[in-house]
Write a protein that holds these residues in place. Structure first.
Motif, short mmCIF file in Angstrom:
data_model
loop_
_atom_site.label_atom_id
_atom_site.label_comp_id
_atom_site.label_asym_id
_atom_site.label_seq_id
_atom_site.Cartn_x
_atom_site.Cartn_y
_atom_site.Cartn_z
N ILE A 196 -0.91 -0.22 2.91
CA ILE A 196 -0.90 -0.26 1.45
C ILE A 196 0.55 -0.45 1.01
O ILE A 196 1.45 0.22 1.51
CB ILE A 196 -1.51 1.02 0.85
N ASP A 197 0.75 -1.41 0.08
CA ASP A 197 2.10 -1.85 -0.25
C ASP A 197 2.72 -1.13 -1.43
O ASP A 197 3.94 -1.05 -1.52
CB ASP A 197 2.06 -3.35 -0.57
N CYS A 198 1.90 -0.70 -2.38
CA CYS A 198 2.49 -0.18 -3.60
C CYS A 198 1.53 0.77 -4.31
O CYS A 198 0.36 0.89 -3.94
CB CYS A 198 2.89 -1.32 -4.55
N ILE A 199 2.07 1.42 -5.34
CA ILE A 199 1.29 2.35 -6.16
C ILE A 199 1.12 1.73 -7.55
O ILE A 199 2.07 1.18 -8.11
CB ILE A 199 2.01 3.72 -6.26
N LEU B 233 12.51 10.07 -1.52
CA LEU B 233 12.64 9.53 -2.88
C LEU B 233 12.69 8.01 -2.83
O LEU B 233 12.10 7.32 -3.67
CB LEU B 233 13.91 10.10 -3.53
N LYS B 234 13.36 7.47 -1.83
CA LYS B 234 13.46 6.02 -1.71
C LYS B 234 12.08 5.39 -1.52
O LYS B 234 11.77 4.35 -2.11
CB LYS B 234 14.37 5.64 -0.54
N GLN B 235 11.24 6.01 -0.71
CA GLN B 235 9.88 5.47 -0.52
C GLN B 235 9.13 5.43 -1.84
O GLN B 235 8.48 4.43 -2.17
CB GLN B 235 9.11 6.33 0.49
N ILE C 229 10.26 5.29 -4.90
CA ILE C 229 10.80 4.26 -5.80
C ILE C 229 10.43 2.86 -5.28
O ILE C 229 10.10 1.97 -6.05
CB ILE C 229 12.32 4.44 -5.97
N ASP C 230 10.46 2.69 -3.97
CA ASP C 230 10.01 1.40 -3.41
C ASP C 230 8.57 1.10 -3.81
O ASP C 230 8.26 -0.01 -4.23
CB ASP C 230 10.08 1.45 -1.87
N TRP C 231 7.71 2.09 -3.71
CA TRP C 231 6.28 1.86 -3.98
C TRP C 231 6.02 1.67 -5.47
O TRP C 231 5.03 1.05 -5.86
CB TRP C 231 5.46 3.03 -3.44
N MET C 232 6.87 2.23 -6.33
CA MET C 232 6.63 2.14 -7.77
C MET C 232 7.42 1.04 -8.47
O MET C 232 7.07 0.66 -9.59
CB MET C 232 6.90 3.49 -8.45
N SER C 233 8.49 0.57 -7.84
CA SER C 233 9.34 -0.43 -8.51
C SER C 233 9.54 -1.68 -7.66
O SER C 233 9.25 -2.79 -8.09
CB SER C 233 10.73 0.16 -8.83
#
Ligand SMILES: [Zn+2]
Length: 424
Positions: A297-300, A345-347, A349-353
Motif C-alpha cells: 500500500i503506497d499512501c493514506i 514521523l517520516k513514514q 509524512i511520506d504516506w500523507m504528502s
C-alpha cells in the motif's frame, strides 16, 4: 510580499528534526535555512514541526448537488484545518463530471470558493451508471486529475478494460472503488462476527477483493496505471501485492479508520461507524499495517465523506455510508502509530504528502527550493479531545468523538497564503 517562517523543525535526509527557516516569494519556496530578510512578513513557527501540506487523493466535497452535506467552502476549510493543501474530489456529485460542460461547472465552483487546491476527478462512465463510457481525453483536457467512478464499482469488465486502454494512451491513472454489486447482499457492515452480534446484514470481504483481482489483470492487459481506493481486506492486500510482484502498474491507498479500527470496535448499531468499505476484522487491519510497511500500500487517503446528522441518526440500515476524515487524520495516526514507535514521523509524512503526489504526478508534497509553498505547521505536543462540534466540515459523522490525540495543525499555507491558522 516575501514571507519568512522562522523557528520550525524540518525533517532532514537522515530523518532528524532540525531547526530551520523558510523564505517564500510569490508562493514559492526560495530558500531553506536562510537569514531573515529586511522586509518580509514574519511567521514564528514556535519550534513546531514544518511538513509539506498533506495531499488527499480521495475526498467527497458534495458540491454541486448535495450542499446540505458539505460545500466546497466548508470541505476545503476542513481540509485546511487538517493540514491538507491539495485534495482530489471524487465525482459522485450532481451533476457528475462526466462531460467537459459538467467538469467546467465544477472547476468554476472550485475557483469561486475553494480554500485549498482542489483537483477534480472525471468519471469513468456517464452519470457513474457503469454503462456509457466518458470521453477521457476531453476530461483530461478540461483538468481532470485522474478518472474514477468512486462511490460505486465499475461492474462490467469490458467497460473497465476499455477505459483503462484509453487512460493508458493518455498516461492517466484509473482509480477504482472496488465493489462487486452481486456480493453486497444489502450489507451495512463487515460480514464477520460483530454484524451477527448486532443482527445486521454483512458485506463479505470478497465483495471488494474479487474486483481488485479482476482489475489488476485488466490493467496488465491494458498497460494502464491503476490505483485502488480504500483497501480494507487481507485478500485485497494479497491481490495488490501479487500484482506488484508481477510488474503490473498498480498503486493503493488505505484510510485512517481502517488502520485505527476494526469490526469489534463498533459499539452499537450507530451509523457513525458505517462506511464503505466497512471496518473489517482484526487480521484484515493487521494486514493493512503490514502492507503499508512493506510498500504494497503506497499512501493514506481519508475518504472524507460528510453526511448530515439526520441522515446518520437512526441506525446503520438506511443511513448512507461514510465518515468525515480531514480534521482527525494526522493527529490520530501520529498519536496511535508514531508516538507509540510503530511508524516513524517520516513514514507518516511520506504516506500523507510525498507518495500521493508522486502517484498522480503532482508537483506538490515536498518542502524544497522551487516548490510551491504548500506547508503545514504542526504542534506535536498539543493534545486535544476530538469534538465534532468544533469541526470546520458540516459533517459530524465520526466514530472518533472523545478520542484524545496529539499533533494538531496550527497553520496551513497554500502557495504562501495562510488558509488556516489556529485561534489564539
Ligand atoms: Zn469509495
Amino acid at each position: 510580499m516575501k514571507k519568512y517562517i522562522k523557528n520550525v523543525q524540518l525533517l532532514n535526509e537522515q530523518s532528524e528534526l532540525v531547526n530551520t527557516t523558510v523564505t517564500i516569494v510569490e508562493g514559492r519556496i526560495t530558500e531553506i535555512g536562510g537569514e531573515q530578510p529586511n522586509v518580509a512578513e514574519i511567521i514564528d513557527g514556535n519550534g513546531n514541526l514544518l511538513a509539506p501540506g498533506f495531499v488527499d487523493v480521495h475526498v467527497h466535497l458534495r458540491e454541486p448537488g448535495f450542499e446540505h452535506k458539505e460545500t466546497i467552502a466548508t470541505g476545503t476549510a476542513s481540509a485546511a484545518k487538517g493540514g491538507f493543501t491539495t485534495i482530489c474530489a471524487m465525482p459522485n456529485t450532481k451533476p457528475v463530471p462526466d462531460s467537459v460542460e459538467n467538469l467546467e461547472l465544477i472547476n468554476s465552483l472550485i475557483e469561486q470558493s475553494a480554500k485549498v487546491r482542489v483537483l477534480p476527478y472525471g468519471s469513468l462512465t456517464v452519470a457513474q451508471s457503469g454503462d456509457e463510457r466518458t470521453d477521457l481525453a476531453a476530461l483530461k483536457a478540461s483538468g481532470a486529475v485522474a478518472f474514477s467512478d468512486d462511490g460505486v464499482g465499475v461492474q462490467l469488465a469490458s467497460t473497465m478494460y476499455e477505459q483503462m486502454q484509453d487512460a493508458a494512451k493518455l498516461d492517466m491513472v484509473v482509480v477504482a472503488h472496488c465493489e462487486d454489486n452481486s456480493l453486497i447482499y444489502d450489507g451495512v457492515m463487515h460480514e464477520g462476527k460483530r454484524n451477527k452480534e448486532l443482527g445486521l446484514p454483512g458485506i463479505p470481504s470478497i465483495c471488494e477483493s474479487v474486483q481488485i483481482a479482476r482489475d489488476v489483470l485488466l490493467a496488465e492487459a491494458a498497460g494502464a496505471r491503476y490505483h485502488v481506493c480504500h483497501v480494507s481486506t487481507k485478500e485485497s492486500v494479497r491481490a495488490v501485492r501479487d500484482a506488484k510482484a508481477a510488474g503490473i502498474r498498480v498503486t493503493a491507498e488505505v484510510c485512517p479508520h481502517h488502520l485505527l479500527l476494526e469490526e469489534m470496535d463498533i459499539p452499537s448499531d450507530d451509523a457513525n461507524w458505517k462506511m464503505n468499505p466497512p471496518l473489517r476484522a482484526a487480521d484484515d487491519k493487521d494486514s493493512l499495517h503490514a502492507a503499508l510497511l512493506d510498500g504494497t500500500i503506497d499512501c493514506i487517503a481519508t475518504d472524507h465523506a460528510p453526511h448530515t446528522v439526520e441522515e446518520k441518526c437512526c441506525g446503520m440500515v438506511g443511513a448512507p455510508f461514510g465518515i468525515v476524515g480531514f480534521e482527525t487524520a494526522f493527529p490520530l495516526l501520529y498519536t496511535r502509530f508514531v508516538e507509540t514507535g510503530k511508524w516513524t514521523l517520516k513514514q507518516l509524512i511520506d504516506w500523507m504528502s510525498v507518495k500521493p503526489a508522486q502517484i498522480f504526478d503532482l508537483p506538490y508534497g515536498t518542502v524544497e527550493v522551487g516548490a510551491a509553498a504548500d506547508l503545514v505547521i504542526i504542534d506535536l505536543n498539543k493534545e486535544q479531545t476530538i469534538n465534532p462540534d468544533e469541526f470546520a466540515t458540516k459533517g459530524r459523522n465520526t466514530p472518533f468523538t472523545g478520542w484524545s490525540a496529539k499533533g494538531w495543525p496550527v497553520l496551513t499555507m497554500v502557495e504562501g497564503n495562510i488558509v488556516y491558522e489556529e485561534a489564539k
